[in-house]
Design a protein around this motif. Structure first.
Motif, PDB file in Angstrom:
ATOM      1  N   GLU A 106       0.845  -1.197   0.165  1.00  0.00           N
ATOM      2  CA  GLU A 106       0.125  -0.100   0.063  1.00  0.00           C
ATOM      3  C   GLU A 106       0.874   1.141   0.034  1.00  0.00           C
ATOM      4  OE1 GLU A 106      -3.145   0.326   0.092  1.00  0.00           O
ATOM      5  OE2 GLU A 106      -3.808  -1.963   0.219  1.00  0.00           O
ATOM      6  N   ALA A 109      -0.089   4.344   1.990  1.00  0.00           N
ATOM      7  CA  ALA A 109      -0.629   4.230   3.353  1.00  0.00           C
ATOM      8  C   ALA A 109       0.816   4.596   3.944  1.00  0.00           C
ATOM      9  CB  ALA A 109      -0.724   2.904   3.692  1.00  0.00           C
ATOM     10  N   SER A 131      -8.641   0.945  10.514  1.00  0.00           N
ATOM     11  CA  SER A 131      -8.409   2.069   9.881  1.00  0.00           C
ATOM     12  C   SER A 131      -8.106   3.385  10.763  1.00  0.00           C
ATOM     13  CB  SER A 131      -9.751   2.485   8.851  1.00  0.00           C
ATOM     14  OG  SER A 131     -10.841   2.972   9.523  1.00  0.00           O
ATOM     15  N   ASP A 133      -9.233   6.295  11.398  1.00  0.00           N
ATOM     16  CA  ASP A 133     -10.570   7.112  11.023  1.00  0.00           C
ATOM     17  C   ASP A 133     -10.283   8.340  11.218  1.00  0.00           C
ATOM     18  OD1 ASP A 133     -13.006   7.883  11.440  1.00  0.00           O
ATOM     19  OD2 ASP A 133     -13.797   5.774  10.990  1.00  0.00           O
ATOM     20  N   ALA A 176      -3.753  11.834  10.011  1.00  0.00           N
ATOM     21  CA  ALA A 176      -5.190  12.122   9.730  1.00  0.00           C
ATOM     22  C   ALA A 176      -5.493  13.100   9.257  1.00  0.00           C
ATOM     23  CB  ALA A 176      -6.266  11.488  10.762  1.00  0.00           C
ATOM     24  N   GLY A 179      -4.458  14.059   6.005  1.00  0.00           N
ATOM     25  CA  GLY A 179      -4.929  13.089   4.686  1.00  0.00           C
ATOM     26  C   GLY A 179      -4.305  11.588   4.482  1.00  0.00           C
ATOM     27  N   HIS A 180      -3.474  11.272   5.440  1.00  0.00           N
ATOM     28  CA  HIS A 180      -2.826  10.186   5.295  1.00  0.00           C
ATOM     29  C   HIS A 180      -3.811   8.834   5.689  1.00  0.00           C
ATOM     30  CE1 HIS A 180       1.292  11.527   4.205  1.00  0.00           C
ATOM     31  NE2 HIS A 180       1.162  12.294   5.547  1.00  0.00           N
ATOM     32  N   ARG A 181      -3.422   7.696   5.136  1.00  0.00           N
ATOM     33  CA  ARG A 181      -4.258   6.485   5.470  1.00  0.00           C
ATOM     34  C   ARG A 181      -3.285   5.426   6.364  1.00  0.00           C
ATOM     35  NH1 ARG A 181      -4.847   3.070   2.018  1.00  0.00           N
ATOM     36  NH2 ARG A 181      -3.715   3.780   0.192  1.00  0.00           N
ATOM     37  N   VAL A 183      -3.306   0.945   7.226  1.00  0.00           N
ATOM     38  CA  VAL A 183      -3.649  -0.278   6.811  1.00  0.00           C
ATOM     39  C   VAL A 183      -3.194  -1.457   8.104  1.00  0.00           C
ATOM     40  CG1 VAL A 183      -1.060  -0.726   5.805  1.00  0.00           C
ATOM     41  CG2 VAL A 183      -2.989  -2.156   5.130  1.00  0.00           C
ATOM     42  N   ASN A 228     -16.495  14.353   8.686  1.00  0.00           N
ATOM     43  CA  ASN A 228     -15.736  13.056   8.714  1.00  0.00           C
ATOM     44  C   ASN A 228     -16.753  11.850   9.302  1.00  0.00           C
ATOM     45  OD1 ASN A 228     -13.469  14.047   7.621  1.00  0.00           O
ATOM     46  ND2 ASN A 228     -12.597  14.608   9.633  1.00  0.00           N
ATOM     47  N   SER A 232     -17.275   7.916   8.166  1.00  0.00           N
ATOM     48  CA  SER A 232     -16.510   7.129   9.002  1.00  0.00           C
ATOM     49  C   SER A 232     -16.928   5.721   9.139  1.00  0.00           C
ATOM     50  CB  SER A 232     -16.764   7.515  10.595  1.00  0.00           C
ATOM     51  OG  SER A 232     -16.182   6.599  11.480  1.00  0.00           O
TER      52      SER A 232
END
Length: 281
Positions: A106, A109, A131, A133, A176, A179-181, A183, A228, A232
Protein backbone atom coordinates in the motif's frame (compact mmCIF):
# COMPACT_ATOMS: atom_id res chain seq x y z
CA UNK A 1 19.29 -2.02 2.82
CA UNK A 2 16.99 -2.85 5.72
CA UNK A 3 13.34 -1.86 5.32
CA UNK A 4 12.76 -1.11 9.00
CA UNK A 5 14.49 0.92 11.69
CA UNK A 6 13.49 -0.15 15.21
CA UNK A 7 13.87 2.65 17.77
CA UNK A 8 13.85 1.63 21.44
CA UNK A 9 13.93 4.50 23.96
CA UNK A 10 15.20 3.50 27.38
CA UNK A 11 14.94 5.43 30.63
CA UNK A 12 15.86 3.19 33.57
CA UNK A 13 14.28 0.17 31.83
CA UNK A 14 17.19 -2.21 32.37
CA UNK A 15 15.00 -4.88 33.95
CA UNK A 16 12.86 -5.34 30.82
CA UNK A 17 15.08 -4.12 27.97
CA UNK A 18 16.87 -7.47 27.31
CA UNK A 19 13.53 -9.26 26.88
CA UNK A 20 12.35 -6.54 24.52
CA UNK A 21 15.47 -6.89 22.38
CA UNK A 22 15.21 -10.68 22.46
CA UNK A 23 11.85 -10.37 20.67
CA UNK A 24 13.73 -8.87 17.71
CA UNK A 25 15.73 -12.07 17.22
CA UNK A 26 14.36 -13.94 14.23
CA UNK A 27 12.67 -10.85 12.81
CA UNK A 28 13.66 -9.77 9.31
CA UNK A 29 16.98 -7.85 9.07
CA UNK A 30 16.55 -4.35 10.46
CA UNK A 31 18.34 -1.32 11.86
CA UNK A 32 18.25 -1.20 15.64
CA UNK A 33 19.08 1.69 17.92
CA UNK A 34 18.51 1.88 21.66
CA UNK A 35 18.31 5.48 22.85
CA UNK A 36 19.42 5.92 26.45
CA UNK A 37 17.31 8.88 27.54
CA UNK A 38 19.54 9.92 30.44
CA UNK A 39 19.15 6.78 32.55
CA UNK A 40 20.43 7.06 36.12
CA UNK A 41 19.61 3.59 37.49
CA UNK A 42 22.87 1.70 38.06
CA UNK A 43 21.49 -1.66 36.92
CA UNK A 44 20.15 -0.09 33.71
CA UNK A 45 23.51 1.54 33.01
CA UNK A 46 25.24 -1.84 33.45
CA UNK A 47 22.76 -3.48 31.09
CA UNK A 48 23.28 -0.77 28.48
CA UNK A 49 27.05 -1.13 28.73
CA UNK A 50 26.82 -4.91 28.31
CA UNK A 51 24.55 -4.55 25.29
CA UNK A 52 26.88 -1.99 23.75
CA UNK A 53 29.85 -4.29 24.25
CA UNK A 54 27.83 -7.02 22.54
CA UNK A 55 27.33 -4.91 19.43
CA UNK A 56 23.96 -3.26 20.05
CA UNK A 57 23.94 0.35 18.91
CA UNK A 58 23.29 2.60 21.92
CA UNK A 59 22.89 6.36 21.61
CA UNK A 60 23.21 8.29 24.86
CA UNK A 61 21.47 11.61 25.40
CA UNK A 62 20.33 13.84 28.24
CA UNK A 63 16.85 13.09 29.50
CA UNK A 64 14.31 14.77 27.25
CA UNK A 65 11.29 12.51 27.35
CA UNK A 66 9.89 9.84 25.07
CA UNK A 67 9.20 12.02 22.03
CA UNK A 68 12.71 13.48 21.97
CA UNK A 69 14.31 10.07 22.51
CA UNK A 70 12.39 8.56 19.63
CA UNK A 71 13.33 11.43 17.33
CA UNK A 72 16.99 10.96 18.26
CA UNK A 73 16.61 7.38 17.05
CA UNK A 74 14.96 8.53 13.84
CA UNK A 75 17.81 10.96 13.16
CA UNK A 76 20.53 8.29 13.40
CA UNK A 77 18.77 5.69 11.23
CA UNK A 78 17.87 5.67 7.54
CA UNK A 79 15.48 2.76 6.79
CA UNK A 80 12.32 3.84 4.97
CA UNK A 81 10.04 2.53 7.72
CA UNK A 82 10.31 3.32 11.44
CA UNK A 83 8.93 1.26 14.31
CA UNK A 84 8.97 2.68 17.87
CA UNK A 85 9.18 -0.07 20.47
CA UNK A 86 8.91 0.67 24.18
CA UNK A 87 11.61 -0.92 26.32
CA UNK A 88 9.11 -2.97 28.32
CA UNK A 89 7.12 -4.37 25.37
CA UNK A 90 7.97 -7.00 22.74
CA UNK A 91 7.20 -7.87 19.14
CA UNK A 92 5.28 -10.93 18.08
CA UNK A 93 7.20 -13.35 15.80
CA UNK A 94 7.21 -12.15 12.20
CA UNK A 95 5.84 -8.73 13.10
CA UNK A 96 8.39 -6.64 11.19
CA UNK A 97 7.94 -8.55 7.95
CA UNK A 98 4.13 -8.49 8.19
CA UNK A 99 4.03 -4.73 8.82
CA UNK A 100 6.65 -3.85 6.20
CA UNK A 101 4.93 -6.05 3.61
CA UNK A 102 1.68 -4.20 4.32
CA UNK A 103 3.28 -0.82 3.60
CA UNK A 104 5.02 -2.22 0.53
CA UNK A 105 1.63 -3.35 -0.81
CA UNK A 106 0.00 0.00 0.00
CA UNK A 107 2.35 2.78 -1.19
CA UNK A 108 -0.32 5.36 -0.36
CA UNK A 109 -0.46 4.32 3.32
CA UNK A 110 1.70 6.02 5.93
CA UNK A 111 1.04 3.63 8.82
CA UNK A 112 0.65 -0.11 9.41
CA UNK A 113 -0.30 -1.93 12.61
CA UNK A 114 -1.59 -5.26 13.86
CA UNK A 115 -3.50 -6.50 16.87
CA UNK A 116 -2.09 -6.57 20.40
CA UNK A 117 -1.34 -9.39 22.81
CA UNK A 118 -1.40 -8.24 26.46
CA UNK A 119 0.90 -10.11 28.82
CA UNK A 120 2.33 -9.69 32.29
CA UNK A 121 -0.19 -8.99 35.03
CA UNK A 122 -2.98 -10.21 32.75
CA UNK A 123 -3.16 -11.91 29.36
CA UNK A 124 -5.55 -11.02 26.55
CA UNK A 125 -5.80 -10.52 22.80
CA UNK A 126 -6.90 -7.03 21.80
CA UNK A 127 -8.46 -6.10 18.52
CA UNK A 128 -7.64 -2.56 17.48
CA UNK A 129 -8.71 -0.04 14.83
CA UNK A 130 -9.13 -1.33 11.30
CA UNK A 131 -8.40 2.04 9.70
CA UNK A 132 -6.95 5.45 10.52
CA UNK A 133 -10.41 6.95 10.85
CA UNK A 134 -10.31 10.79 10.89
CA UNK A 135 -13.54 10.93 12.90
CA UNK A 136 -12.95 8.17 15.44
CA UNK A 137 -9.37 9.25 16.20
CA UNK A 138 -10.64 12.57 17.58
CA UNK A 139 -12.50 10.69 20.33
CA UNK A 140 -10.10 7.93 21.28
CA UNK A 141 -6.80 6.36 20.34
CA UNK A 142 -7.44 2.82 19.13
CA UNK A 143 -4.04 2.29 17.49
CA UNK A 144 -1.09 0.48 19.11
CA UNK A 145 2.12 2.25 20.07
CA UNK A 146 4.34 -0.04 18.01
CA UNK A 147 2.93 0.82 14.60
CA UNK A 148 5.16 0.98 11.52
CA UNK A 149 5.47 4.47 10.08
CA UNK A 150 6.66 5.56 6.67
CA UNK A 151 9.71 7.73 7.34
CA UNK A 152 8.79 10.40 4.77
CA UNK A 153 5.42 11.04 6.43
CA UNK A 154 6.95 10.96 9.91
CA UNK A 155 9.64 13.51 9.05
CA UNK A 156 7.28 15.75 7.06
CA UNK A 157 5.01 16.08 10.10
CA UNK A 158 7.85 16.70 12.56
CA UNK A 159 7.58 13.30 14.22
CA UNK A 160 6.62 12.84 17.86
CA UNK A 161 6.25 16.17 19.62
CA UNK A 162 4.10 15.80 22.77
CA UNK A 163 6.26 14.34 25.54
CA UNK A 164 3.24 13.67 27.67
CA UNK A 165 1.95 10.14 27.37
CA UNK A 166 -0.29 11.08 24.42
CA UNK A 167 2.56 11.54 21.93
CA UNK A 168 1.32 8.62 19.81
CA UNK A 169 -2.27 9.86 19.73
CA UNK A 170 -0.93 13.28 18.73
CA UNK A 171 0.96 11.76 15.79
CA UNK A 172 -2.02 9.71 14.61
CA UNK A 173 -4.13 12.88 14.67
CA UNK A 174 -1.51 14.70 12.62
CA UNK A 175 -1.44 11.89 10.05
CA UNK A 176 -5.24 11.87 9.76
CA UNK A 177 -5.37 15.66 9.60
CA UNK A 178 -3.03 15.64 6.61
CA UNK A 179 -5.00 12.98 4.76
CA UNK A 180 -2.74 9.99 5.38
CA UNK A 181 -4.16 6.48 5.37
CA UNK A 182 -3.26 3.45 7.45
CA UNK A 183 -3.45 -0.30 6.91
CA UNK A 184 -4.33 -2.97 9.46
CA UNK A 185 -2.60 -6.37 9.57
CA UNK A 186 -4.94 -9.13 10.71
CA UNK A 187 -2.51 -10.71 13.19
CA UNK A 188 -0.92 -9.81 16.54
CA UNK A 189 2.25 -7.77 16.06
CA UNK A 190 2.78 -6.09 19.46
CA UNK A 191 3.07 -7.83 22.81
CA UNK A 192 2.12 -5.17 25.37
CA UNK A 193 3.39 -5.77 28.88
CA UNK A 194 0.73 -4.89 31.45
CA UNK A 195 2.34 -3.89 34.71
CA UNK A 196 1.83 -1.30 37.40
CA UNK A 197 3.94 1.81 37.10
CA UNK A 198 3.86 2.15 33.31
CA UNK A 199 3.99 5.74 32.08
CA UNK A 200 0.34 5.87 31.00
CA UNK A 201 -0.78 4.88 34.51
CA UNK A 202 0.03 8.46 35.50
CA UNK A 203 -1.92 10.01 32.64
CA UNK A 204 -5.41 9.55 34.09
CA UNK A 205 -5.45 12.69 36.30
CA UNK A 206 -3.99 14.72 33.43
CA UNK A 207 -6.36 13.48 30.74
CA UNK A 208 -8.44 16.66 30.60
CA UNK A 209 -5.41 18.87 30.07
CA UNK A 210 -3.76 16.53 27.57
CA UNK A 211 -6.92 16.06 25.55
CA UNK A 212 -7.43 19.82 25.50
CA UNK A 213 -3.92 20.17 24.08
CA UNK A 214 -4.75 17.64 21.36
CA UNK A 215 -7.84 19.62 20.40
CA UNK A 216 -5.81 22.82 20.23
CA UNK A 217 -3.06 21.21 18.15
CA UNK A 218 -5.47 19.63 15.66
CA UNK A 219 -8.32 22.11 15.57
CA UNK A 220 -9.05 21.60 11.87
CA UNK A 221 -9.57 17.87 12.32
CA UNK A 222 -11.88 18.36 15.31
CA UNK A 223 -13.79 21.05 13.42
CA UNK A 224 -14.36 18.56 10.57
CA UNK A 225 -16.04 15.98 12.80
CA UNK A 226 -19.47 16.45 11.21
CA UNK A 227 -18.18 15.86 7.70
CA UNK A 228 -15.88 12.99 8.71
CA UNK A 229 -18.61 11.25 10.73
CA UNK A 230 -20.68 10.69 7.61
CA UNK A 231 -17.91 8.72 5.91
CA UNK A 232 -16.46 7.10 9.02
CA UNK A 233 -16.08 3.32 9.15
CA UNK A 234 -16.53 3.30 12.95
CA UNK A 235 -19.28 1.06 14.41
CA UNK A 236 -22.76 2.49 13.96
CA UNK A 237 -23.28 2.55 17.74
CA UNK A 238 -20.21 4.78 18.11
CA UNK A 239 -21.38 7.16 15.38
CA UNK A 240 -24.75 7.38 17.12
CA UNK A 241 -23.68 7.55 20.76
CA UNK A 242 -20.35 9.46 20.80
CA UNK A 243 -21.96 12.86 20.09
CA UNK A 244 -24.51 12.16 22.83
CA UNK A 245 -21.86 11.11 25.36
CA UNK A 246 -19.96 14.30 24.54
CA UNK A 247 -22.91 16.34 25.82
CA UNK A 248 -23.20 14.52 29.16
CA UNK A 249 -22.06 16.39 32.32
CA UNK A 250 -19.14 14.06 32.98
CA UNK A 251 -15.54 14.63 33.90
CA UNK A 252 -13.33 14.22 30.79
CA UNK A 253 -11.75 10.91 31.80
CA UNK A 254 -15.09 9.27 32.63
CA UNK A 255 -16.36 10.43 29.25
CA UNK A 256 -13.28 8.92 27.61
CA UNK A 257 -13.94 5.59 29.34
CA UNK A 258 -17.50 5.66 28.02
CA UNK A 259 -16.17 6.15 24.49
CA UNK A 260 -13.98 3.07 24.97
CA UNK A 261 -16.92 1.04 26.25
CA UNK A 262 -19.22 2.09 23.41
CA UNK A 263 -16.55 1.38 20.80
CA UNK A 264 -15.65 -2.15 21.96
CA UNK A 265 -18.10 -3.20 24.70
CA UNK A 266 -17.32 -6.93 24.84
CA UNK A 267 -13.57 -6.40 24.82
CA UNK A 268 -13.62 -3.71 27.53
CA UNK A 269 -15.90 -5.74 29.79
CA UNK A 270 -13.74 -8.84 29.34
CA UNK A 271 -10.61 -6.85 30.21
CA UNK A 272 -12.28 -5.49 33.34
CA UNK A 273 -13.11 -9.03 34.46
CA UNK A 274 -9.54 -10.15 33.84
CA UNK A 275 -8.16 -7.15 35.72
CA UNK A 276 -10.37 -7.79 38.75
CA UNK A 277 -9.40 -11.45 38.75
CA UNK A 278 -5.68 -10.60 38.62
CA UNK A 279 -6.06 -8.10 41.48
CA UNK A 280 -7.72 -10.75 43.66
CA UNK A 281 -4.78 -13.15 43.28
Amino acid sequence: MARVAVVVPCFDDGATLPETLASLEGQEPHELVVVDDGSTDAATLRTLAELEEGGVRIVHRENGGLSAARMTGVEVTSAPYVLPLDADDALAPGALAALADALDREPGAALAWGDVEVWGELEARLEVARSLDPWLITYLNDLPVASLIRRTALVDLGGWQMGSGYEDWDLWLALAEHGHRGVHVAAPTLRYRRRRGRMLDGVTPRHADLYSRLRDRHGALFAARGRNRRRSTAPARAKLLFPLVEQLPLDPFTRHRMYLLVNRPRQILALRRLRRASERR
